[in-house]
Scaffold this motif. Structure first.
Motif, PDB file in Angstrom:
ATOM      1  N   ARG A   7      89.812  -2.274  60.845  1.00 12.47           N
ATOM      2  CA  ARG A   7      91.255  -2.486  61.053  1.00 12.47           C
ATOM      3  C   ARG A   7      91.595  -3.530  59.958  1.00 12.47           C
ATOM      4  O   ARG A   7      92.841  -3.537  59.411  1.00 12.47           O
ATOM      5  CB  ARG A   7      91.411  -2.968  62.360  1.00 12.47           C
ATOM      6  N   HIS A  47      96.275  -0.106  67.683  1.00  9.19           N
ATOM      7  CA  HIS A  47      95.787  -0.792  66.886  1.00  9.19           C
ATOM      8  C   HIS A  47      96.927  -1.896  66.455  1.00  9.19           C
ATOM      9  O   HIS A  47      96.598  -2.746  65.551  1.00  9.19           O
ATOM     10  CB  HIS A  47      95.451  -0.207  65.799  1.00  9.19           C
ATOM     11  N   ALA A  62      91.659   2.792  60.911  1.00 12.25           N
ATOM     12  CA  ALA A  62      92.050   1.741  62.022  1.00 12.25           C
ATOM     13  C   ALA A  62      90.427   1.437  62.801  1.00 12.25           C
ATOM     14  O   ALA A  62      90.305   0.585  63.078  1.00 12.25           O
ATOM     15  CB  ALA A  62      92.965   2.180  62.832  1.00 12.25           C
TER      16      ALA A  62
END
Length: 295
Positions: free
Chosen positions: A277, A234, A273
């Motif tokens: 996010r 991420h 996430a």
């Protein structure tokens, strides 16, 4: 009725047997794999666990890695059939479009193949403790044969999350290479690659993280590897994640946190996430150090 292992039903019957919603491409790959690895198609034979593992890997990959391509899934089917590695067990990781095997996956393979032993030795002639550069030699014994692998690590080729643990990283890399040689595993291990490209940081944020504790307070290798995977996947700032983790666990420094607290944080971080996010980034940005010139 004489059942021949090579007498395959049509794809429709194969899909019914597997009880899954398989695409035509997936069925074609599966049929090819069954032929290649000589797996019978009866319910009371050993095909069950292998096919079940492939199906489980496909479901897990689609859930964890959004946008996974059909080519990557095809590679996953091949890996699952030949190496019997599981994503949910932490054996495989998809990073930047490539599949990597993990240290735990290699050890599981060694146990399944009844490995005779693994030994490691520090290569003192090419190691440099002052520069925190370490080189190890690992030897894997299997069926009366020895397979040797070398691994090195220094601050320039390890993740910021494991800075200060270069010696252990070098030993792990050596063992991984030796195990891959012993069992003919062509895909690279995640521990062998250097630091992955991360978002650009300002000079004031690029601090070296303190050494990791040897007593495992950070939750052990599996938890740490999972946290590294989330940060890479991420594209999160490791320094901000570490500050957030300490705050989440209610401790001044992360090394003071208990294993259960770190595991809970990793689950929380992965869930956030995946769901939002942008909101997570806002939370992490709240841990940015205040500028000295601010009024």
């Amino acid at each position: 009725m004489n059942r021949n292992n090579h007498n395959f039903p049509r794809k429709a019957k194969l899909a019914k047997l597997l009880r899954g919603d398989w695409s035509q491409a997936a069925l074609k790959d599966l049929e090819r794999l069954i032929r290649r690895h000589n797996m019978p198609l009866t319910r009371n034979t050993s095909v069950g666990p292998k096919v079940k593992l492939m199906r489980q890997n496909l479901r897990t990959a689609k859930r964890l890695y959004r946008g996974v391509t059909e080519l990557q899934l095809s590679m996953l089917r091949e890996i699952g059939a030949s190496l019997q590695l599981s994503i949910s067990s932490g054996d495989l990781i998809l990073l930047e479009g490539r599949w990597y095997v993990t240290h735990s996956g290699l050890l599981r393979t060694a146990r399944r193949m009844r490995c005779s032993g693994i030994t490691t030795e520090l290569e003192g002639d090419v190691s440099n403790p002052t520069a925190e550069r370490w080189v190890f030699k690992a030897t894997v014994c299997q069926s009366g044969k020895s397979f040797v692998g070398y691994g090195d690590a220094d601050p320039s080729n390890v993740s910021p999350l494991v800075r200060g643990a270069e010696m252990r990283v070098a030993e792990t890399r050596a063992v991984n290479r030796a195990l891959r040689k012993a069992y003919g595993i062509g895909i690279c291990s995640i521990e062998e690659i250097g630091s992955v490209a991360a978002p650009t940081q300002s000079p004031g944020q690029a601090h070296k993280l303190p050494p990791q504790p040897a007593n495992g307070n950070h939750g052990g290798p599996k938890v740490r590897d999972r946290l590294c995977q989330i940060i890479r996947q991420h594209q999160l700032d490791p320094n901000l994640v570490k500050s957030y983790a300490a705050d989440f666990c209610g401790v001044k420094t992360l090394r003071e946190a208990k294993r259960e607290q770190v595991e809970a944080f990793v689950v929380h971080l992965a869930d956030w996430a995946e769901k939002d996010r942008n909101a997570l980034l806002c939370q992490l940005n709240s841990y940015l150090p205040a500028e000295r010139g601010a009024a």
